[in-house]
Every structure is written in structure tokens, then in C-alpha cells.
Design an enzyme around this catalytic site. Structure first.
Site, PDB file in Angstrom:
ATOM      1  N   SER A 100      -8.614  -7.411  -9.169  1.00  0.00           N
ATOM      2  CA  SER A 100      -7.530  -6.882  -8.340  1.00  0.00           C
ATOM      3  C   SER A 100      -8.047  -5.824  -7.375  1.00  0.00           C
ATOM      4  O   SER A 100      -8.987  -5.085  -7.682  1.00  0.00           O
ATOM      5  CB  SER A 100      -6.468  -6.244  -9.252  1.00  0.00           C
ATOM      6  OG  SER A 100      -5.556  -5.494  -8.496  1.00  0.00           O
ATOM      7  N   TYR A 135      -4.157  -0.342 -16.516  1.00  0.00           N
ATOM      8  CA  TYR A 135      -4.257  -1.730 -16.039  1.00  0.00           C
ATOM      9  C   TYR A 135      -5.437  -1.849 -15.076  1.00  0.00           C
ATOM     10  O   TYR A 135      -6.310  -2.695 -15.250  1.00  0.00           O
ATOM     11  CB  TYR A 135      -2.963  -2.159 -15.347  1.00  0.00           C
ATOM     12  CG  TYR A 135      -3.152  -3.346 -14.436  1.00  0.00           C
ATOM     13  CD1 TYR A 135      -3.262  -3.175 -13.055  1.00  0.00           C
ATOM     14  CD2 TYR A 135      -3.271  -4.629 -14.950  1.00  0.00           C
ATOM     15  CE1 TYR A 135      -3.471  -4.258 -12.214  1.00  0.00           C
ATOM     16  CE2 TYR A 135      -3.481  -5.714 -14.116  1.00  0.00           C
ATOM     17  CZ  TYR A 135      -3.585  -5.523 -12.741  1.00  0.00           C
ATOM     18  OH  TYR A 135      -3.805  -6.594 -11.916  1.00  0.00           O
ATOM     19  N   LYS A 158      -9.396  -3.808 -15.256  1.00  0.00           N
ATOM     20  CA  LYS A 158     -10.016  -4.710 -14.273  1.00  0.00           C
ATOM     21  C   LYS A 158     -11.410  -4.206 -13.915  1.00  0.00           C
ATOM     22  O   LYS A 158     -12.360  -4.974 -13.805  1.00  0.00           O
ATOM     23  CB  LYS A 158      -9.139  -4.808 -13.018  1.00  0.00           C
ATOM     24  CG  LYS A 158      -7.816  -5.522 -13.237  1.00  0.00           C
ATOM     25  CD  LYS A 158      -8.031  -6.944 -13.758  1.00  0.00           C
ATOM     26  CE  LYS A 158      -6.730  -7.680 -13.966  1.00  0.00           C
ATOM     27  NZ  LYS A 158      -6.923  -9.045 -14.544  1.00  0.00           N
TER      28      LYS A 158
HETATM   29  C1  WQD Z   1       4.225  -3.007  -3.401  1.00  0.00           C
HETATM   30  C2  WQD Z   1       4.837  -1.927  -2.522  1.00  0.00           C
HETATM   31  C3  WQD Z   1       5.630  -0.020  -3.754  1.00  0.00           C
HETATM   32  C4  WQD Z   1       8.825  -2.101  -5.887  1.00  0.00           C
HETATM   33  C5  WQD Z   1       0.489  -3.901  -8.131  1.00  0.00           C
HETATM   34  C6  WQD Z   1      -0.862  -3.904  -8.818  1.00  0.00           C
HETATM   35  C7  WQD Z   1      -1.677  -5.069  -8.319  1.00  0.00           C
HETATM   36  C8  WQD Z   1      -0.903  -6.334  -8.560  1.00  0.00           C
HETATM   37  C9  WQD Z   1       0.410  -6.269  -7.772  1.00  0.00           C
HETATM   38  C10 WQD Z   1      -0.879  -7.587 -10.608  1.00  0.00           C
HETATM   39  C11 WQD Z   1       4.429  -0.521  -2.955  1.00  0.00           C
HETATM   40  C12 WQD Z   1       6.782  -0.751  -3.075  1.00  0.00           C
HETATM   41  C13 WQD Z   1       7.741  -1.824  -5.064  1.00  0.00           C
HETATM   42  C14 WQD Z   1      10.093  -1.548  -5.593  1.00  0.00           C
HETATM   43  C15 WQD Z   1       9.152  -0.477  -3.666  1.00  0.00           C
HETATM   44  N1  WQD Z   1      -0.645  -6.463  -9.940  1.00  0.00           N
HETATM   45  N2  WQD Z   1       7.910  -1.029  -3.976  1.00  0.00           N
HETATM   46  N3  WQD Z   1      10.206  -0.755  -4.489  1.00  0.00           N
HETATM   47  O1  WQD Z   1       1.880  -1.639  -6.648  1.00  0.00           O
HETATM   48  O2  WQD Z   1       0.919  -2.721  -4.548  1.00  0.00           O
HETATM   49  O3  WQD Z   1       0.307  -3.656  -6.764  1.00  0.00           O
HETATM   50  O4  WQD Z   1       1.145  -5.143  -8.283  1.00  0.00           O
HETATM   51  O5  WQD Z   1      -1.344  -8.625 -10.236  1.00  0.00           O
HETATM   52  O6  WQD Z   1      -2.885  -5.119  -9.041  1.00  0.00           O
HETATM   53  O7  WQD Z   1      -1.556  -2.709  -8.482  1.00  0.00           O
HETATM   54  O8  WQD Z   1       2.617  -3.948  -5.899  1.00  0.00           O
HETATM   55  O9  WQD Z   1       4.812  -5.014  -5.589  1.00  0.00           O
HETATM   56  O10 WQD Z   1       4.623  -3.060  -7.213  1.00  0.00           O
HETATM   57  O11 WQD Z   1       4.487  -2.642  -4.761  1.00  0.00           O
HETATM   58  O12 WQD Z   1       9.283   0.259  -2.664  1.00  0.00           O
HETATM   59  O13 WQD Z   1      11.122  -1.758  -6.311  1.00  0.00           O
HETATM   60  O14 WQD Z   1       6.252  -1.992  -2.653  1.00  0.00           O
HETATM   61  O15 WQD Z   1       5.788   1.377  -3.675  1.00  0.00           O
HETATM   62  O16 WQD Z   1       4.308   0.266  -1.791  1.00  0.00           O
HETATM   63  P1  WQD Z   1       1.440  -2.861  -5.925  1.00  0.00           P
HETATM   64  P2  WQD Z   1       4.193  -3.706  -5.939  1.00  0.00           P
END
Ligand code: WQD
Length: 337
Positions: free
Chosen positions: A125, A150, A154
Site C-alpha cells: 500500500s 495496518y 505492510k
Molecule cells: C480517502 C480520503 C479521508 C471517509 C486508506 C488506507 C489505504 C487503503 C485505502 C486499504 C481521505 C476522506 C474518508 C469519510 C472523508 N486501505 N474521507 N470522509 O485513508 O486514503 O487510505 O484506505 O486498502 O492503505 O491508508 O482512504 O477512503 O479512508 O479516505 O472525508 O467518511 O477521504 O480523510 O482524505 P485513505 P479513505
């Protein structure tokens, strides 16, 4: 050729099984069903017409892993997805993550190291980069202190594979995903909605469908054009195809090192508000959302430099954000109908 896909009934795993079958590979899937369901097998069959062999297996049970490999000694390659992947949960329950994500990996590698040759694709990741200094992020960007257990699993997983490959016949490719989204265009498989979605896109589609009151946007005070955080959202089918290409690279002995690493993204960053507006465009719905404080551990920006994947791996993401969001919306409507 028989290919083992661990965690093969999961979100990215199931899409990869479809692409492997499309390329004519015989696939055997193991999954402990902790974050998926057997119905995913039907979805795969509805797409490809073939049901992959399946065994329920918890890779944390060493003896069962040994028994599996004794019974399946003709495996030419392994694509290893099996892992827990919720960032927030990993903070609350680190030992669950270290046991599941590390022990399982070690037990699989212990079996592979006994084979005359082993080809291993690892689901890593972009989280290993933390907040990288330079955008877009290349594979030689420094590995930062993990932002969560997590992410740490990785990083540790990559190190375990690298150390092991040095002294065994294991050849490996580490695939660092950016943000996987969307679903197969058939809407036969997709991201199963288990629990409250932690990730942005499933939360958006559930809100769009009326299952959630509104989306909480975690911060609009980031140093970005519209103040919301930027990520590289890649269609899960593009990601799945990259796994097949990486596996073929090892099977055909085209790798130039025992362990190779590739960033898998589109190379384009999109802000949270841009994703929301794209959803509204493809769905025709107004998405209710409110701006709240930043989420602990979130970074400002991450999007991939895809030159190495394009030039060396010979892979490039094909789908646009719009197409990915449209597929995610189609899936949401299908599973609720
Ligand atoms: C994306 C953006 C949030 C939810 C993580 C892991 C990565 C992979 C994907 C597993 C961010 C914003 C999110 C919400 C929001 N994991 N957000 N409201 O955190 O980039 O990555 O998940 O495969 O390894 O690190 O993904 O989709 O959680 O967030 O504003 O209800 O959306 O702050 O900027 P992230 P995400």
C-alpha cells in the site's frame, strides 16, 4: 498453471481472480471469510463462467497452511491478499493486525521457501510512504514511520519478503496500491458493505442511496486547491489487471531483481470534493455532506508517479475517476435492489 489467491474472495482479490481466469489460469482461492462471503464465488462464476476452486482456510493456523501446501504442491504462483485492512481498527486492535497480517505471511512464505521456485505477489500500500515529501510519489520515496499498525504491517511485510527472497528461491513483486475504488462493470462483484464504511467511496455511494444521512468530509483546511485532501483513486479492475501482468513477469522470468516494487495508481490526484462532485455527475444525485475536523492520521496528499509501472511492468490504468465512480454507484444500486 495453478495460481493460489489468498484472500481471493475479498474486494481486490475477487477482481483479480476474474482477470486470472480471463487469462486462462487455473485458480485456487483460500479465504477465512472473515470479511467477505461465499456468494462472491457466484459473482465470479457469473462473470467468467468458471468457479475457482475454493478452500476455507485461516492462514493464521500454521498446521492448516502446511497441510494445504502438502495437498497442493503444483502451485506456480501466489497472489497474497489475505490481510486485515481497516486503518482505524488497526489502531484499536494492533495485535489482531500483527497476528493476521504478519503470521499469515510468514506461514505462507515458509511453505514457498521449500519449493524449487516460487513466484509471489504481495498486496502492499502507498500508506508505507506516509506523507511523502514530493508529488507524484515514486517507488524510491522514503518509507516513513507508519501512521498506523495496518500501515506498519505492510512495511514489515515488505521487509520480511525482501529478507526471505535474498536467501531462498522466492521471487517477489510488491504492489503498492493507492486508493482502490469501484467494481466490476457487470456489478456481479464489488466491495461488500460490511459494517460502517471507513473508506470514502463506499460511504458516498451508501449516502447517495439514502442509507447514510450525510457524508462527513474530514477537513477542508488542507494546503490543497479546495482545502480537502488529495488521493489517487484507481479502478479496482485496473488494479486487478496489474496483478496478472506482475505475475506473468515472474512466471516468464522477466524480473530483473529478486524483489521488485511498483506503485499502482492513475498518476492523478483527486480531492474529496472532486470525488463528491464526480459522484453527483454520474449519479445525478446531490450528495449531502458536512465539513468536520480532520481524521487522525490522515495525510494531505498522495498520488503515484506511474512511470515505472507503465515502462517496466507494461501496465497503465485505463479507467477515469468518472468510470470508477459510475461502477461503484452501479454496484451500490445492484446490491440494494
Ligand atoms: C480517502 C480520503 C479521508 C471517509 C486508506 C488506507 C489505504 C487503503 C485505502 C486499504 C481521505 C476522506 C474518508 C469519510 C472523508 N486501505 N474521507 N470522509 O485513508 O486514503 O487510505 O484506505 O486498502 O492503505 O491508508 O482512504 O477512503 O479512508 O479516505 O472525508 O467518511 O477521504 O480523510 O482524505 P485513505 P479513505
Amino acid at each position: 498453471m495453478k495460481i493460489l489467491v489468498t484472500g481471493g474472495l475479498g474486494f481486490i482479490g475477487s477482481h483479480t481472480v476474474v482477470e486470472l481466469q480471463n487469462e486462462g489460469y487455473e485458480v485456487i482461492v483460500v479465504d477465512n471469510l472473515s470479511n467477505t462471503s461465499l456468494s462472491v464465488l457466484d459473482g465470479i462464476q457469473n462473470i467468467t463462467g468458471k468457479v475457482p476452486a475454493f478452500e476455507k482456510l485461516d492462514l493464521r493456523e500454521k498446521e492448516k497452511v502446511q497441510d494445504f501446501f502438502k495437498r497442493h504442491h503444483d502451485i506456480s504462483g501466489v497472489i497474497h491478499f489475505a490481510a486485515s485492512k481497516a486503518v482505524g481498527e488497526s489502531v484499536e486492535n494492533p495485535l489482531l493486525y500483527y497476528e493476521n497480517n504478519i503470521n499469515a505471511l510468514v506461514y505462507v512464505l515458509q511453505e514457498l521457501q521449500q519449493k524449487p521456485e516460487a513466484n509471489f505477489i504481495f498486496s502492499s500500500s502507498c500508506t508505507v510512504y506516509g506523507q511523502a515529501e514530493t508529488m507524484p510519489i515514486t517507488e524510491n520515496a522514503s518509507i516513513q514511520t507508519a501512521m498506523s499498525p495496518y500501515g506498519n504491517t505492510k512495511q514489515i511485510g515488505e521487509e520480511i519478503i525482501t529478507d526471505t527472497a535474498k536467501v531462498t528461491n522466492i521471487n517477489a513483486i510488491l504492489l503498492r496500491y493507492f486508493n482502490p475504488i469501484g467494481s466490476h462493470p457487470s456489478a456481479e462483484i464489488g466491495e461488500l458493505p460490511i459494517g460502517v464504511p471507513q473508506n470514502l467511496v463506499p460511504f458516498i455511494t451508501q449516502t447517495g442511496y439514502g442509507l447514510r444521512k450525510e457524508l462527513a468530509v474530514y477537513g477542508d483546511d488542507y494546503p490543497t486547491p479546495d482545502g480537502t485532501a488529495i488521493r489517487d483513486y484507481i479502478h479496482v479492475v485496473d488494479l486487478a489487471k496489474a496483478h496478472v501482468i506482475a505475475l506473468q513477469r515472474l512466471l516468464n522470468k522477466r524480473n530483473t531483481a529478486k524483489v521488485e516494487t511498483f506503485n499502482l495508481g492513475t498518476g492523478t490526484g483527486s480531492s474529496v470534493l472532486e470525488v463528491i462532485h464526480t459522484f453527483e455527475k454520474v449519479s445525478g444525485k446531490k450528495l449531502p455532506y458536512k465539513i468536520v475536523g480532520r481524521r487522525e492520521g490522515d495525510i494531505t496528499s498522495a498520488y503515484a508517479n506511474t512511470d515505472k509501472a507503465n515502462d517496466v511492468l507494461g501496465w497503465k490504468a485505463q479507467s477515469t475517476l468518472e468510470e470508477a465512480m459510475a461502477s461503484a454507484w452501479k454496484w451500490e444500486q445492484k446490491i440494494r435492489s
